[in-house]
Motif scaffolding. Structure first.
Motif, PDB file in Angstrom:
ATOM      1  N   ILE A 111     -28.865  33.397  11.686  1.00 36.92           N
ATOM      2  CA  ILE A 111     -29.163  33.345  13.125  1.00 36.92           C
ATOM      3  C   ILE A 111     -28.050  32.649  13.907  1.00 36.92           C
ATOM      4  N   HIS A 112     -27.256  31.815  13.224  1.00 38.37           N
ATOM      5  CA  HIS A 112     -26.169  31.144  13.928  1.00 38.37           C
ATOM      6  C   HIS A 112     -24.822  31.860  13.743  1.00 38.37           C
ATOM      7  N   GLY A 113     -24.859  33.034  13.114  1.00 46.01           N
ATOM      8  CA  GLY A 113     -23.639  33.842  12.987  1.00 46.01           C
ATOM      9  C   GLY A 113     -22.524  33.157  12.209  1.00 46.01           C
ATOM     10  N   LEU A 114     -22.873  32.460  11.131  1.00 44.12           N
ATOM     11  CA  LEU A 114     -21.864  31.701  10.388  1.00 44.12           C
ATOM     12  C   LEU A 114     -21.189  32.509   9.280  1.00 44.12           C
ATOM     13  N   ALA A 115     -21.739  33.701   8.987  1.00 41.16           N
ATOM     14  CA  ALA A 115     -21.139  34.527   7.929  1.00 41.16           C
ATOM     15  C   ALA A 115     -20.638  35.828   8.544  1.00 41.16           C
ATOM     16  N   ARG A 116     -19.421  36.249   8.140  1.00 36.18           N
ATOM     17  CA  ARG A 116     -18.865  37.488   8.694  1.00 36.18           C
ATOM     18  C   ARG A 116     -19.427  38.722   8.003  1.00 36.18           C
ATOM     19  N   ASN A 117     -19.813  38.542   6.731  1.00 34.24           N
ATOM     20  CA  ASN A 117     -20.304  39.688   5.960  1.00 34.24           C
ATOM     21  C   ASN A 117     -21.195  39.179   4.828  1.00 34.24           C
ATOM     22  N   LYS A 118     -21.690  40.116   4.019  1.00 31.93           N
ATOM     23  CA  LYS A 118     -22.625  39.764   2.947  1.00 31.93           C
ATOM     24  C   LYS A 118     -21.988  38.823   1.915  1.00 31.93           C
ATOM     25  N   ALA A 119     -20.710  39.085   1.599  1.00 29.55           N
ATOM     26  CA  ALA A 119     -20.043  38.234   0.601  1.00 29.55           C
ATOM     27  C   ALA A 119     -19.941  36.793   1.104  1.00 29.55           C
ATOM     28  N   ASP A 120     -19.657  36.662   2.395  1.00 31.68           N
ATOM     29  CA  ASP A 120     -19.598  35.349   3.040  1.00 31.68           C
ATOM     30  C   ASP A 120     -20.938  34.632   2.951  1.00 31.68           C
ATOM     31  N   LEU A 121     -21.986  35.393   3.258  1.00 37.44           N
ATOM     32  CA  LEU A 121     -23.341  34.823   3.253  1.00 37.44           C
ATOM     33  C   LEU A 121     -23.728  34.402   1.832  1.00 37.44           C
ATOM     34  N   ASP A 122     -23.402  35.276   0.856  1.00 38.33           N
ATOM     35  CA  ASP A 122     -23.679  34.939  -0.551  1.00 38.33           C
ATOM     36  C   ASP A 122     -23.009  33.617  -0.924  1.00 38.33           C
ATOM     37  N   GLU A 123     -21.776  33.448  -0.443  1.00 37.63           N
ATOM     38  CA  GLU A 123     -21.013  32.246  -0.768  1.00 37.63           C
ATOM     39  C   GLU A 123     -21.667  31.004  -0.137  1.00 37.63           C
ATOM     40  N   ILE A 124     -22.096  31.131   1.117  1.00 34.91           N
ATOM     41  CA  ILE A 124     -22.753  29.995   1.786  1.00 34.91           C
ATOM     42  C   ILE A 124     -24.040  29.638   1.040  1.00 34.91           C
ATOM     43  N   VAL A 125     -24.802  30.669   0.647  1.00 32.26           N
ATOM     44  CA  VAL A 125     -26.064  30.418  -0.066  1.00 32.26           C
ATOM     45  C   VAL A 125     -25.784  29.704  -1.389  1.00 32.26           C
ATOM     46  N   GLU A 126     -24.802  30.208  -2.126  1.00 31.33           N
ATOM     47  CA  GLU A 126     -24.491  29.576  -3.420  1.00 31.33           C
ATOM     48  C   GLU A 126     -24.034  28.128  -3.242  1.00 31.33           C
ATOM     49  N   GLN A 127     -23.111  27.912  -2.314  1.00 25.91           N
ATOM     50  CA  GLN A 127     -22.585  26.546  -2.126  1.00 25.91           C
ATOM     51  C   GLN A 127     -23.675  25.584  -1.650  1.00 25.91           C
ATOM     52  N   SER A 128     -24.564  26.082  -0.792  1.00 25.85           N
ATOM     53  CA  SER A 128     -25.639  25.209  -0.300  1.00 25.85           C
ATOM     54  C   SER A 128     -26.587  24.848  -1.432  1.00 25.85           C
ATOM     55  N   LEU A 129     -26.914  25.833  -2.268  1.00 24.59           N
ATOM     56  CA  LEU A 129     -27.787  25.560  -3.411  1.00 24.59           C
ATOM     57  C   LEU A 129     -27.102  24.637  -4.416  1.00 24.59           C
ATOM     58  N   ARG A 130     -25.804  24.787  -4.585  1.00 27.19           N
ATOM     59  CA  ARG A 130     -25.071  23.869  -5.478  1.00 27.19           C
ATOM     60  C   ARG A 130     -25.122  22.449  -4.938  1.00 27.19           C
ATOM     61  N   LYS A 131     -24.838  22.311  -3.624  1.00 25.61           N
ATOM     62  CA  LYS A 131     -24.853  20.966  -3.022  1.00 25.61           C
ATOM     63  C   LYS A 131     -26.243  20.343  -3.089  1.00 25.61           C
ATOM     64  N   ALA A 132     -27.273  21.177  -3.138  1.00 24.19           N
ATOM     65  CA  ALA A 132     -28.646  20.666  -3.221  1.00 24.19           C
ATOM     66  C   ALA A 132     -29.111  20.529  -4.669  1.00 24.19           C
ATOM     67  N   ALA A 160     -31.263  22.510   0.832  1.00 27.27           N
ATOM     68  CA  ALA A 160     -30.242  23.573   0.843  1.00 27.27           C
ATOM     69  C   ALA A 160     -30.295  24.350   2.155  1.00 27.27           C
ATOM     70  N   ARG A 161     -31.508  24.638   2.622  1.00 33.22           N
ATOM     71  CA  ARG A 161     -31.670  25.363   3.893  1.00 33.22           C
ATOM     72  C   ARG A 161     -31.078  24.560   5.044  1.00 33.22           C
ATOM     73  N   ALA A 162     -31.314  23.250   5.030  1.00 31.14           N
ATOM     74  CA  ALA A 162     -30.814  22.404   6.128  1.00 31.14           C
ATOM     75  C   ALA A 162     -29.289  22.283   6.096  1.00 31.14           C
ATOM     76  N   ILE A 163     -28.686  22.244   4.913  1.00 31.55           N
ATOM     77  CA  ILE A 163     -27.231  22.058   4.875  1.00 31.55           C
ATOM     78  C   ILE A 163     -26.467  23.375   4.996  1.00 31.55           C
ATOM     79  N   ALA A 164     -27.190  24.511   4.930  1.00 33.38           N
ATOM     80  CA  ALA A 164     -26.523  25.815   4.995  1.00 33.38           C
ATOM     81  C   ALA A 164     -25.854  26.064   6.346  1.00 33.38           C
ATOM     82  N   THR A 165     -26.283  25.371   7.392  1.00 32.36           N
ATOM     83  CA  THR A 165     -25.652  25.538   8.707  1.00 32.36           C
ATOM     84  C   THR A 165     -24.542  24.509   8.930  1.00 32.36           C
ATOM     85  N   ALA A 166     -24.099  23.858   7.845  1.00 35.17           N
ATOM     86  CA  ALA A 166     -23.021  22.863   7.918  1.00 35.17           C
ATOM     87  C   ALA A 166     -23.279  21.803   8.990  1.00 35.17           C
ATOM     88  N   PRO A 167     -24.407  21.099   8.880  1.00 30.34           N
ATOM     89  CA  PRO A 167     -24.733  20.109   9.911  1.00 30.34           C
ATOM     90  C   PRO A 167     -23.808  18.903   9.868  1.00 30.34           C
TER      91      PRO A 167
END
Ligand code: ADP
Ligand code: ADP
Length: 238
Positions: A111-132, A160-167
């Motif tokens: 919803i905040h338009g932080l990923a340019r494409n699916k691969a980008d979004l996959d990467e954000i999801v993975e990194q957020s889950l790793r950080k959590a 993970a959901r909260a940090i996915a938007t790079a707060p």
């Protein structure tokens, strides 16, 4: 140390209940700040002002200034939804969306338009889950429902959901109160790791937890901030 949030002369009223009385506090980057004090002293109320969650309570009125990176978060130009992407929140009771694990984490970045494409979004999801500290447990079942996991896993999913938007700041309102001791220890360890990347504020009724996880402690009493200092100073004072 960098100051993320500067609160000056904050007063909060619920109708005529004066819940927060003239509070000044600075929240530093790369630091865990604990809000402690007896039940009803205003910890959650003050926390909720920091990302305007209190806006959703119509009898609640806030006075004073709260600055995030020097900008007034109560300025009419500020969109509260955007603000909450920058100042994320984790609640006492784990509350994943009734969606897949993947979609829980992907929701904010989408919803905040932080990923340019699916691969980008996959990467954000993975990194957020790793950080959590959840990736290894869920990487083979990202399409499973987020609500189907243990309480501790659900809470790490909410983190993970909260940090996915790079707060800039992560607010946590008694994040361990609904968890068993093992899950509590895991989340406490995680909070210590999150401090490397974020400014973290945690509300807790437990002095022991504040001593374990925080570097700064703000002690509230009857709506006043009665002490604010390094945690090790507060807990070694006679
Ligand atoms: P906590 O001490 O963990 O914040 P409470 O039991 O005090 O939990 O509050 C639980 C919920 O009830 C919170 O969402 C809080 O905003 C709400 N609440 C607390 N006091 C009141 C009140 N006087 N009137 C309406 N809602 C309240
Ligand atoms: P704490 O988190 O320290 O337990 P709260 O912030 O929940 O304290 O409560 C501080 C005061 O604000 C209490 O008097 C409580 O009843 C009141 N309060 C909290 N939430 C609400 C709410 N949603 N509506 C009305 N009053 C509230």
């Amino acid at each position: 140390q960098d100051i993320k949030i500067e609160a000056k002369g904050v007063q909060v009223y619920y109708a005529d209940n004066h819940a927060i009385k003239d509070v000044d506090v600075n929240i530093a980057d790369k630091t865990v700040t604990a809000f402690i004090g007896p039940s009803g002293c205003g910890k959650s109320t003050f926390l909720r002002c920091l990302n305007r969650m209190n806006d959703t309570i119509d009898i609640c009125r806030v006075e004073g200034k709260i600055l995030l990176d020097g900008e007034d978060i109560y300025d009419p130009k500020v969109d509260p939804v955007q603000l909450r992407a920058k100042v994320g929140m984790v609640f006492q009771k784990p509350n994943p969306f009734p969606k897949s694990i993947y979609d829980n984490v992907a929701y904010g970045p989408k919803i905040h338009g932080l990923a340019r494409n699916k691969a980008d979004l996959d990467e954000i999801v993975e990194q957020s889950l790793r950080k959590a500290a959840l990736w290894n447990e869920v990487k083979d079942r990202l399409n499973a429902p987020g609500t189907g996991m243990s309480g501790g896993q659900q809470q790490r999913l909410c983190i993970a959901r909260a940090i996915a938007t790079a707060p800039e700041v992560l607010l946590m309102d008694e994040p361990c109160s609904a968890l068993d001791p093992i899950a509590t220890a895991q989340v406490e360890e995680l909070i210590d790791e999150l401090r490397q990347s974020f400014s973290v504020v945690i509300v807790t009724h437990s002095m022991q937890q504040a001593a374990r996880v925080s570097q700064k402690t703000a002690f509230f009493h009857l709506g006043n901030l009665v002490e604010f200092d390094d945690t090790d100073k507060i807990f070694t004072n006679p």
